[in-house]
Write a protein that holds these residues in place. Structure first.
Motif, PDB file in Angstrom:
ATOM      1  N   PHE A   2     -25.959  -8.852 142.523  1.00  0.00           N
ATOM      2  CA  PHE A   2     -26.319 -10.241 142.239  1.00  0.00           C
ATOM      3  C   PHE A   2     -25.630 -11.216 143.190  1.00  0.00           C
ATOM      4  O   PHE A   2     -26.251 -12.099 143.752  1.00  0.00           O
ATOM      5  CB  PHE A   2     -25.985 -10.584 140.783  1.00  0.00           C
ATOM      6  CG  PHE A   2     -26.436 -11.951 140.378  1.00  0.00           C
ATOM      7  CD1 PHE A   2     -27.760 -12.186 140.041  1.00  0.00           C
ATOM      8  CD2 PHE A   2     -25.540 -13.005 140.343  1.00  0.00           C
ATOM      9  CE1 PHE A   2     -28.188 -13.449 139.680  1.00  0.00           C
ATOM     10  CE2 PHE A   2     -25.954 -14.270 139.975  1.00  0.00           C
ATOM     11  CZ  PHE A   2     -27.279 -14.497 139.647  1.00  0.00           C
ATOM     12  N   ARG A   3     -24.337 -11.042 143.355  1.00  0.00           N
ATOM     13  CA  ARG A   3     -23.558 -11.962 144.190  1.00  0.00           C
ATOM     14  C   ARG A   3     -24.115 -12.018 145.613  1.00  0.00           C
ATOM     15  O   ARG A   3     -24.268 -13.086 146.196  1.00  0.00           O
ATOM     16  CB  ARG A   3     -22.102 -11.488 144.201  1.00  0.00           C
ATOM     17  CG  ARG A   3     -21.108 -12.508 144.610  1.00  0.00           C
ATOM     18  CD  ARG A   3     -19.679 -11.979 144.504  1.00  0.00           C
ATOM     19  NE  ARG A   3     -19.436 -11.346 143.218  1.00  0.00           N
ATOM     20  CZ  ARG A   3     -18.410 -10.559 142.942  1.00  0.00           C
ATOM     21  NH1 ARG A   3     -17.510 -10.304 143.844  1.00  0.00           N
ATOM     22  NH2 ARG A   3     -18.260 -10.031 141.757  1.00  0.00           N
ATOM     23  N   LEU A  23     -22.350  -7.223 140.283  1.00  0.00           N
ATOM     24  CA  LEU A  23     -23.658  -6.991 139.668  1.00  0.00           C
ATOM     25  C   LEU A  23     -24.048  -8.061 138.654  1.00  0.00           C
ATOM     26  O   LEU A  23     -25.135  -8.026 138.105  1.00  0.00           O
ATOM     27  CB  LEU A  23     -23.711  -5.611 139.003  1.00  0.00           C
ATOM     28  CG  LEU A  23     -23.587  -4.427 139.956  1.00  0.00           C
ATOM     29  CD1 LEU A  23     -23.594  -3.105 139.178  1.00  0.00           C
ATOM     30  CD2 LEU A  23     -24.714  -4.430 140.986  1.00  0.00           C
ATOM     31  N   GLY A  24     -23.155  -9.005 138.376  1.00  0.00           N
ATOM     32  CA  GLY A  24     -23.505 -10.111 137.486  1.00  0.00           C
ATOM     33  C   GLY A  24     -22.996  -9.994 136.064  1.00  0.00           C
ATOM     34  O   GLY A  24     -23.424 -10.759 135.196  1.00  0.00           O
ATOM     35  N   LYS A  25     -22.063  -9.099 135.810  1.00  0.00           N
ATOM     36  CA  LYS A  25     -21.542  -8.924 134.451  1.00  0.00           C
ATOM     37  C   LYS A  25     -20.858 -10.196 133.941  1.00  0.00           C
ATOM     38  O   LYS A  25     -21.155 -10.670 132.854  1.00  0.00           O
ATOM     39  CB  LYS A  25     -20.548  -7.753 134.415  1.00  0.00           C
ATOM     40  CG  LYS A  25     -21.110  -6.432 134.874  1.00  0.00           C
ATOM     41  CD  LYS A  25     -20.055  -5.340 134.939  1.00  0.00           C
ATOM     42  CE  LYS A  25     -18.902  -5.652 135.848  1.00  0.00           C
ATOM     43  NZ  LYS A  25     -19.179  -5.665 137.280  1.00  0.00           N
ATOM     44  N   LEU A  35     -29.375  -3.938 141.716  1.00  0.00           N
ATOM     45  CA  LEU A  35     -30.677  -4.571 141.535  1.00  0.00           C
ATOM     46  C   LEU A  35     -31.773  -3.844 142.295  1.00  0.00           C
ATOM     47  O   LEU A  35     -31.554  -3.338 143.395  1.00  0.00           O
ATOM     48  CB  LEU A  35     -30.609  -6.024 142.016  1.00  0.00           C
ATOM     49  CG  LEU A  35     -29.596  -6.910 141.302  1.00  0.00           C
ATOM     50  CD1 LEU A  35     -29.497  -8.262 141.988  1.00  0.00           C
ATOM     51  CD2 LEU A  35     -29.964  -7.078 139.847  1.00  0.00           C
ATOM     52  N   THR A  36     -32.947  -3.836 141.711  1.00  0.00           N
ATOM     53  CA  THR A  36     -34.134  -3.288 142.370  1.00  0.00           C
ATOM     54  C   THR A  36     -34.898  -4.439 143.028  1.00  0.00           C
ATOM     55  O   THR A  36     -34.596  -5.609 142.789  1.00  0.00           O
ATOM     56  CB  THR A  36     -35.052  -2.598 141.346  1.00  0.00           C
ATOM     57  OG1 THR A  36     -35.537  -3.613 140.436  1.00  0.00           O
ATOM     58  CG2 THR A  36     -34.317  -1.510 140.561  1.00  0.00           C
ATOM     59  N   TRP A  39     -28.175 -14.455 150.001  1.00  0.00           N
ATOM     60  CA  TRP A  39     -29.449 -14.411 150.734  1.00  0.00           C
ATOM     61  C   TRP A  39     -30.404 -15.498 150.261  1.00  0.00           C
ATOM     62  O   TRP A  39     -31.142 -16.080 151.069  1.00  0.00           O
ATOM     63  CB  TRP A  39     -30.084 -13.022 150.603  1.00  0.00           C
ATOM     64  CG  TRP A  39     -29.457 -12.052 151.565  1.00  0.00           C
ATOM     65  CD1 TRP A  39     -28.444 -11.178 151.311  1.00  0.00           C
ATOM     66  CD2 TRP A  39     -29.775 -11.900 152.944  1.00  0.00           C
ATOM     67  NE1 TRP A  39     -28.123 -10.488 152.439  1.00  0.00           N
ATOM     68  CE2 TRP A  39     -28.932 -10.906 153.467  1.00  0.00           C
ATOM     69  CE3 TRP A  39     -30.707 -12.499 153.799  1.00  0.00           C
ATOM     70  CZ2 TRP A  39     -28.974 -10.497 154.792  1.00  0.00           C
ATOM     71  CZ3 TRP A  39     -30.752 -12.080 155.122  1.00  0.00           C
ATOM     72  CH2 TRP A  39     -29.889 -11.111 155.611  1.00  0.00           C
ATOM     73  N   LEU A  40     -30.413 -15.793 148.994  1.00  0.00           N
ATOM     74  CA  LEU A  40     -31.286 -16.866 148.493  1.00  0.00           C
ATOM     75  C   LEU A  40     -30.854 -18.223 149.048  1.00  0.00           C
ATOM     76  O   LEU A  40     -31.699 -19.052 149.414  1.00  0.00           O
ATOM     77  CB  LEU A  40     -31.293 -16.886 146.959  1.00  0.00           C
ATOM     78  CG  LEU A  40     -31.852 -15.641 146.267  1.00  0.00           C
ATOM     79  CD1 LEU A  40     -31.885 -15.846 144.759  1.00  0.00           C
ATOM     80  CD2 LEU A  40     -33.206 -15.250 146.793  1.00  0.00           C
ATOM     81  N   TYR A  41     -29.550 -18.450 149.115  1.00  0.00           N
ATOM     82  CA  TYR A  41     -29.052 -19.694 149.712  1.00  0.00           C
ATOM     83  C   TYR A  41     -29.470 -19.788 151.177  1.00  0.00           C
ATOM     84  O   TYR A  41     -29.857 -20.853 151.659  1.00  0.00           O
ATOM     85  CB  TYR A  41     -27.530 -19.807 149.593  1.00  0.00           C
ATOM     86  CG  TYR A  41     -27.019 -19.938 148.183  1.00  0.00           C
ATOM     87  CD1 TYR A  41     -27.664 -20.746 147.248  1.00  0.00           C
ATOM     88  CD2 TYR A  41     -25.886 -19.254 147.773  1.00  0.00           C
ATOM     89  CE1 TYR A  41     -27.200 -20.865 145.952  1.00  0.00           C
ATOM     90  CE2 TYR A  41     -25.411 -19.368 146.478  1.00  0.00           C
ATOM     91  CZ  TYR A  41     -26.065 -20.173 145.567  1.00  0.00           C
ATOM     92  OH  TYR A  41     -25.599 -20.283 144.288  1.00  0.00           O
TER      93      TYR A  41
END
Length: 187
Positions: free
Chosen positions: A165-166, A10-12, A133-134, A171-173
């Protein structure tokens, strides 16, 4: 003292490392078999000193460095430390003696594991749970980090496939690769 916790991915840790990179803090990633001595050696090394041989000297080194130049200590994978109260007490002692913030970063049930140690848990001035994430979160991340514009449909698709997040970053890449391969300004 504070606690940041939540499910993996989640990006902690990334958020903590970002904060440290933009401020003055130290990051310690604990290990399953970590002892109080090992923890102090890691802290002293992160503070830029050669760790002493004796535990009392290690503690004094950490204390002196933190009193001279106070910096928050971020302790990742804090769940690992709940097997040995002495390791947790070492962090509490450093906090009490120096006044520096100690931020524990843990997995989904870290709050319950650490709540067993009331004298420590009562010192947490902040307890922050990271949640999945939403679509709104994914849009904000994509707008800031992705080199290509993503349509609302793309954001919705990513949200159905990933809410951590991970995984969103994967997906963004992919979107960037598709855009580059097809000379697109929007995916």
């Amino acid at each position: 003292m504070a606690l940041i916790f939540g499910e993996p991915g989640l990006g902690k840790t990334k958020t903590s490392l970002w904060w440290i990179a933009n401020n003055d803090g130290i990051f310690i990633r604990t290990k399953k078999l970590m002892t109080g001595r090992w923890l102090l050696e890691e802290i002293v090394a992160e503070l830029g000193e050669q760790p002493a041989r004796r535990v009392s000297e290690l503690f004094r080194q950490a204390q002196d460095q933190l009193l001279e130049r106070p910096r928050p200590i971020f302790v990742d994978e804090a769940d690992y430390l709940t097997h040995d109260v002495r390791v947790l007490e070492t962090l509490r002692d450093l906090h009490d003696v120096t006044g520096v913030p100690v931020i524990f970063i843990g997995m989904d049930h870290a709050d319950k594991k650490l709540a067993r140690y009331k004298h420590l848990f009562d010192r947490f001035s902040e307890i922050v749970k990271f949640n999945p994430l939403t679509e709104h979160d994914i849009r904000m991340i994509a707008d800031q980090l992705c080199d290509v514009r993503l349509s609302d449909d793309a954001i919705q698709h990513i949200a159905t496939q990933a809410n951590r997040f991970r995984r969103v970053m994967v997906w963004l890449y992919r979107a960037e690769a598709v855009a580059k391969a097809n000379s697109l300004k929007e995916v």
